[in-house]
Write an enzyme that holds these catalytic residues in place. Structure first.
Site, mmCIF file in Angstrom:
data_model
loop_
_atom_site.group_PDB
_atom_site.id
_atom_site.type_symbol
_atom_site.label_atom_id
_atom_site.label_comp_id
_atom_site.label_asym_id
_atom_site.label_seq_id
_atom_site.Cartn_x
_atom_site.Cartn_y
_atom_site.Cartn_z
ATOM 1 N N ARG A 1 -0.302 4.380 -0.497
ATOM 2 C CA ARG A 1 -1.097 5.594 -0.317
ATOM 3 C C ARG A 1 -0.580 6.448 0.834
ATOM 4 O O ARG A 1 -0.077 5.940 1.828
ATOM 5 C CB ARG A 1 -2.567 5.224 -0.084
ATOM 6 C CG ARG A 1 -3.240 4.677 -1.321
ATOM 7 C CD ARG A 1 -4.645 4.208 -1.029
ATOM 8 N NE ARG A 1 -4.660 3.045 -0.134
ATOM 9 C CZ ARG A 1 -5.760 2.402 0.222
ATOM 10 N NH1 ARG A 1 -6.938 2.822 -0.215
ATOM 11 N NH2 ARG A 1 -5.690 1.353 1.018
ATOM 12 N N ASP B 1 0.853 -1.191 0.000
ATOM 13 C CA ASP B 1 0.000 0.000 0.000
ATOM 14 C C ASP B 1 0.885 1.234 0.000
ATOM 15 O O ASP B 1 1.593 1.498 0.968
ATOM 16 C CB ASP B 1 -0.914 -0.007 1.228
ATOM 17 C CG ASP B 1 -2.049 1.003 1.131
ATOM 18 O OD1 ASP B 1 -1.911 1.968 0.356
ATOM 19 O OD2 ASP B 1 -3.062 0.825 1.827
#
EC number: 4.1.99.12
Length: 398
Positions: free
Chosen positions: A330, A328
């Site tokens: 983000r 991930d």
């Protein structure tokens, strides 16, 4: 183990050397860092003696441009895109390699009266050009050093040196921590510096707001641009802005073209988007942030490549890692800035992802409650959702 960024800045202003460590998934190294104006012969000698790595001088693009310091190569194939210029010595030095002469060359880089002709090429000082946007654009020691210099009110130049062990191997955090302790040096991480910059620097601009009737109700939509990478983000709002009282129902939704637009069954993104808009409309007050972080930050084409690997038996985490990405990528700093611009300080967060809670709270926002947003699994996305639960810690129940 690690010190607050503010303490590191104070140490730098006093002329002290600090240590900056990057992430394990990147170089996983530590560098000595000092402001260029404090790069005395003693500081240079300390770095050469205890760091043992290459001594470099990170510079802002402005300084590099003023001194006509061009990239060392036209096509940079370094895996981390480290932006070396041609090495230099000041023309008044002899060999250029002594601590005294390297210090002299570094100090001359800061002299506003210095001109390109004052420096010989090649030499023994290795300038590095930091990317505009600093660590928010590239999470490297070069950008970290220049960001720290600017935060100290300096011109945007430093001296850095990689830290090696006595046996010639690269020092990692356990060894670096011992070095910091023995020399009483402040030690920080680039990750913490990124959070610090998001908290002190406004990087989003509100460009436009319009009324948008939807199947779920009429929203006020605010359009934002991000100064770091130029991406455009949206905030779908119900209620009066700014939100000055009480927790606000908030959904932070990362773009998923295949799920949001084309109703892909590989994920639950589209149903989550619609459910969140519906819940905000029912509450009559709330915000849905639509962030351009396709494929958990890896981009659309790479997401499709990950899908192809999943067809070969990889799960969603393994596929990202096989492509060279973290599970991930983000970052919620931009989202936090948009929420603050809308006056949101306290929220009820629509999410199944505890990392999202930690990510937003890390930027000074208060989350009073987590509101689950679990969709019914299908035969196509059940394994995907189970992987998110088992490997990414999502709070799901089957």
């Amino acid at each position: 183990m690690f010190h607050p960024i503010e303490e590191a800045l104070e140490a730098l202003k006093k002329g002290e050397v600090i240590i900056v460590v990057d992430d394990e998934d990147r170089e996983n190294e530590g560098d000595f860092v000092a402001l260029a104006e404090h790069a005395t012969p003693e500081v240079v000698n300390f770095m050469a003696t205890h760091g043992r790595g290459l001594i470099c001088t990170p510079l802002s693009e402005d300084i590099a441009g003023r001194l006509d310091l061009h990239p060392m190569v036209d096509h940079n194939t370094d895996s981390h895109e480290t932006a070396f210029t041609v090495s230099i010595d000041h023309k008044l030095t002899k060999t250029g390699i002594s601590a005294q002469e390297r210090s002299f060359t570094i100090q001359a880089l800061l002299d506003e009266e210095s001109v390109p002709g004052d420096f010989q090429r090649p030499g023994h000082i290795f300038p590095l050009i930091a990317k505009k946007g600093g660590v928010l654009k590239r999470a490297g020691h070069t950008e970290a050093a220049v960001d720290l210099a600017k935060a100290c009110g300096s011109q945007g130049a430093d001296v850095i040196c990689e830290i090696m062990n006595e046996d010639g191997t690269m020092a990692r955090v356990p060894e670096i921590s011992e070095i910091a302790k023995s020399h009483q040096l402040k030690m920080i991480t680039i990750k913490d510096l990124i959070e610090y910059r998001y908290n002190i620097t406004t990087l989003v601009n509100r460009e436009v707001d319009i009324t948008l009737p939807t199947d779920f109700g009429t929203f006020r939509v605010y359009g934002y641009t991000n100064e770091v990478d130029g991406k455009e983000h949206l905030a779908f709002v119900m209620g009066d802005v700014p939100f000055n009282s009480g927790p606000v129902l908030v959904r932070v939704h990362s773009e998923c073209l295949t799920g949001d637009v084309f109703a892909s069954h590989r994920c639950d993104c589209g149903p989550q988007l619609h459910a969140a808009l519906r819940q905000i409309a029912e509450e009559g007050r709330g915000v849905l942030l639509y962030l351009r972080q396709e494929g958990r930050g890896i981009g659309l084409i790479n997401k499709l490549k990950a899908y192809r690997l999943q067809e070969q038996g990889y799960d969603t985490v393994e596929a990202n890692e096989a492509l060279g990405f973290l599970p991930d990528l983000r970052n919620y700093g931009i989202g936090a800035q948009i929420l603050r611009d809308l006056g949101v300080q306290h929220m009820k967060l629509l999410t199944n992802n505890p990392r999202k809670i930690a990510g937003l709270e890390g930027y000074g926002l208060s989350i009073s409650d987590r509101v689950p947003l679990q969709m019914e699994a299908s035969e196509h996305n059940k394994q995907y959702l189970q992987t998110k639960m088992k490997k990414l810690g999502h709070l799901l129940h089957f």
